[in-house]
Design an enzyme around this catalytic site. Structure first.
Site, PDB file in Angstrom:
ATOM      1  N   ASN A  23      -3.590 -10.289   7.178  1.00  0.00           N
ATOM      2  CA  ASN A  23      -3.640  -8.830   7.248  1.00  0.00           C
ATOM      3  C   ASN A  23      -5.080  -8.386   7.500  1.00  0.00           C
ATOM      4  O   ASN A  23      -6.044  -9.017   7.039  1.00  0.00           O
ATOM      5  CB  ASN A  23      -3.041  -8.149   6.016  1.00  0.00           C
ATOM      6  CG  ASN A  23      -3.628  -8.583   4.692  1.00  0.00           C
ATOM      7  OD1 ASN A  23      -4.051  -9.716   4.519  1.00  0.00           O
ATOM      8  ND2 ASN A  23      -3.655  -7.675   3.733  1.00  0.00           N
ATOM      9  N   ILE A  24      -5.199  -7.329   8.266  1.00  0.00           N
ATOM     10  CA  ILE A  24      -6.510  -6.812   8.683  1.00  0.00           C
ATOM     11  C   ILE A  24      -6.499  -5.309   8.441  1.00  0.00           C
ATOM     12  O   ILE A  24      -5.828  -4.564   9.172  1.00  0.00           O
ATOM     13  CB  ILE A  24      -6.786  -7.116  10.173  1.00  0.00           C
ATOM     14  CG1 ILE A  24      -6.672  -8.626  10.444  1.00  0.00           C
ATOM     15  CG2 ILE A  24      -8.171  -6.595  10.575  1.00  0.00           C
ATOM     16  CD1 ILE A  24      -6.675  -8.998  11.923  1.00  0.00           C
ATOM     17  N   GLU A  25      -7.181  -4.886   7.392  1.00  0.00           N
ATOM     18  CA  GLU A  25      -7.169  -3.462   7.031  1.00  0.00           C
ATOM     19  C   GLU A  25      -8.275  -2.709   7.751  1.00  0.00           C
ATOM     20  O   GLU A  25      -9.125  -3.297   8.436  1.00  0.00           O
ATOM     21  CB  GLU A  25      -7.271  -3.335   5.504  1.00  0.00           C
ATOM     22  CG  GLU A  25      -6.074  -3.996   4.831  1.00  0.00           C
ATOM     23  CD  GLU A  25      -6.043  -3.836   3.321  1.00  0.00           C
ATOM     24  OE1 GLU A  25      -7.060  -3.432   2.719  1.00  0.00           O
ATOM     25  OE2 GLU A  25      -4.974  -4.126   2.745  1.00  0.00           O
ATOM     26  N   CYS A  59      -0.455  -5.882   9.371  1.00  0.00           N
ATOM     27  CA  CYS A  59       0.048  -6.912   8.449  1.00  0.00           C
ATOM     28  C   CYS A  59      -0.169  -8.313   9.028  1.00  0.00           C
ATOM     29  O   CYS A  59      -0.257  -8.510  10.236  1.00  0.00           O
ATOM     30  CB  CYS A  59       1.545  -6.735   8.218  1.00  0.00           C
ATOM     31  SG  CYS A  59       2.003  -5.297   7.250  1.00  0.00           S
ATOM     32  N   GLU A 106       1.977 -10.765   9.230  1.00  0.00           N
ATOM     33  CA  GLU A 106       3.087 -11.227  10.081  1.00  0.00           C
ATOM     34  C   GLU A 106       2.910 -10.733  11.506  1.00  0.00           C
ATOM     35  O   GLU A 106       3.109 -11.472  12.471  1.00  0.00           O
ATOM     36  CB  GLU A 106       4.429 -10.706   9.537  1.00  0.00           C
ATOM     37  CG  GLU A 106       4.789 -11.236   8.155  1.00  0.00           C
ATOM     38  CD  GLU A 106       4.300 -10.350   7.021  1.00  0.00           C
ATOM     39  OE1 GLU A 106       3.213  -9.741   7.150  1.00  0.00           O
ATOM     40  OE2 GLU A 106       4.995 -10.260   6.002  1.00  0.00           O
ATOM     41  N   CYS A 138       7.349  -6.664   5.365  1.00  0.00           N
ATOM     42  CA  CYS A 138       7.683  -5.231   5.366  1.00  0.00           C
ATOM     43  C   CYS A 138       8.666  -4.930   6.509  1.00  0.00           C
ATOM     44  O   CYS A 138       8.896  -5.748   7.402  1.00  0.00           O
ATOM     45  CB  CYS A 138       6.422  -4.380   5.486  1.00  0.00           C
ATOM     46  SG  CYS A 138       5.809  -4.181   7.176  1.00  0.00           S
ATOM     47  N   CYS A 158       7.359  -5.219  10.130  1.00  0.00           N
ATOM     48  CA  CYS A 158       7.188  -6.616  10.555  1.00  0.00           C
ATOM     49  C   CYS A 158       8.532  -7.275  10.842  1.00  0.00           C
ATOM     50  O   CYS A 158       8.659  -8.057  11.788  1.00  0.00           O
ATOM     51  CB  CYS A 158       6.404  -7.400   9.516  1.00  0.00           C
ATOM     52  SG  CYS A 158       4.672  -6.931   9.469  1.00  0.00           S
TER      53      CYS A 158
HETATM   54  N1  THU Z   1       0.935  -6.645   3.991  1.00  0.00           N
HETATM   55  C1  THU Z   1       1.146  -7.687   4.850  1.00  0.00           C
HETATM   56  O1  THU Z   1       0.216  -8.187   5.486  1.00  0.00           O
HETATM   57  N2  THU Z   1       2.414  -8.137   4.999  1.00  0.00           N
HETATM   58  C2  THU Z   1       3.487  -7.649   4.314  1.00  0.00           C
HETATM   59  O2  THU Z   1       4.605  -8.049   4.583  1.00  0.00           O
HETATM   60  C3  THU Z   1       3.295  -6.676   3.242  1.00  0.00           C
HETATM   61  C4  THU Z   1       1.977  -5.980   3.257  1.00  0.00           C
HETATM   62  C5  THU Z   1      -0.433  -6.154   3.833  1.00  0.00           C
HETATM   63  C6  THU Z   1      -0.683  -4.805   4.385  1.00  0.00           C
HETATM   64  C7  THU Z   1      -1.857  -4.339   3.568  1.00  0.00           C
HETATM   65  O3  THU Z   1      -3.057  -4.848   4.147  1.00  0.00           O
HETATM   66  C8  THU Z   1      -1.650  -5.016   2.230  1.00  0.00           C
HETATM   67  O4  THU Z   1      -0.756  -6.082   2.458  1.00  0.00           O
HETATM   68  C9  THU Z   1      -1.088  -4.100   1.167  1.00  0.00           C
HETATM   69  O5  THU Z   1       0.020  -3.426   1.626  1.00  0.00           O
END
Ligand code: THU
Length: 150
Positions: free
Chosen positions: A45-47, A56, A58, A96, A99
């Site tokens: 994941n890359i915020e 996310c 995935e 999620c 994804c």
């Molecule tokens: N996140 C994912 O990378 N995959 C998921 O299936 C659930 C959520 C990440 C998104 C965000 O960076 C962090 O988790 C919190 O939601």
């Protein structure tokens, strides 16, 4: 998939998770997709400071696979939890909804294995069909430019 292949995929998801950029949620996720041509693509994941621009794990992995010209997705492994945890997390992170739909585009949902891991050896398996029943997919749109990856 046999246990060796499953653990190889989970191992890549764990390695990808170490690269998660999650300074806002503090929740680190790693994923790895196995494509029909036998390649594995990891993603984290890359915020973003503008939260909605975050991606996310995935989707990072799927987009890497597709952009490298890989064939359809056969399986995906996911591991996620608070970043304070290392390569073993206490709870499952299930993909999620967005994804699930993105994976759906490039797979046969009944055949696509989804591995939800808490560590390299502690995991369970489900399918995309179970996570996203009665889904809408590319075969519904009979356009000539619809890319077929399965
Ligand atoms: N996140 C994912 O990378 N995959 C998921 O299936 C659930 C959520 C990440 C998104 C965000 O960076 C962090 O988790 C919190 O939601």
């Amino acid at each position: 998939m046999d246990r060796d292949k499953e653990e190889k995929l989970i191992g890549e998801a764990i390695r990808a998770r170490r690269r998660a950029y999650a300074p806002y949620s503090g929740y680190a996720v790693g994923a790895a997709v196995l494509t029909a041509d036998g390649r594995i693509f990891g993603g984290c994941n890359i915020e973003n400071a503008s939260y909605g621009a975050s991606n996310c794990a995935e989707r990072t992995a799927v987009f890497k696979a597709v952009s490298e010209g890989a064939a359809g997705i056969e399986a995906i492994a996911v591991i996620g939890g608070p970043a304070a945890y290392g390569d073993e997390v206490p709870e499952e992170a299930t993909p999620c909804g967005i994804c699930r739909q993105v994976i759906r585009e490039f797979t046969d949902p009944a055949a696509c294995e989804v591995i939800i891991a808490k560590s390299l050896t502690n995991y369970r398996k489900t399918t995309l069909e179970k996570l996203l029943p009665e889904s809408f997919g590319p075969e519904k749109l009979q356009r000539q430019n619809t890319q077929r990856n399965t």
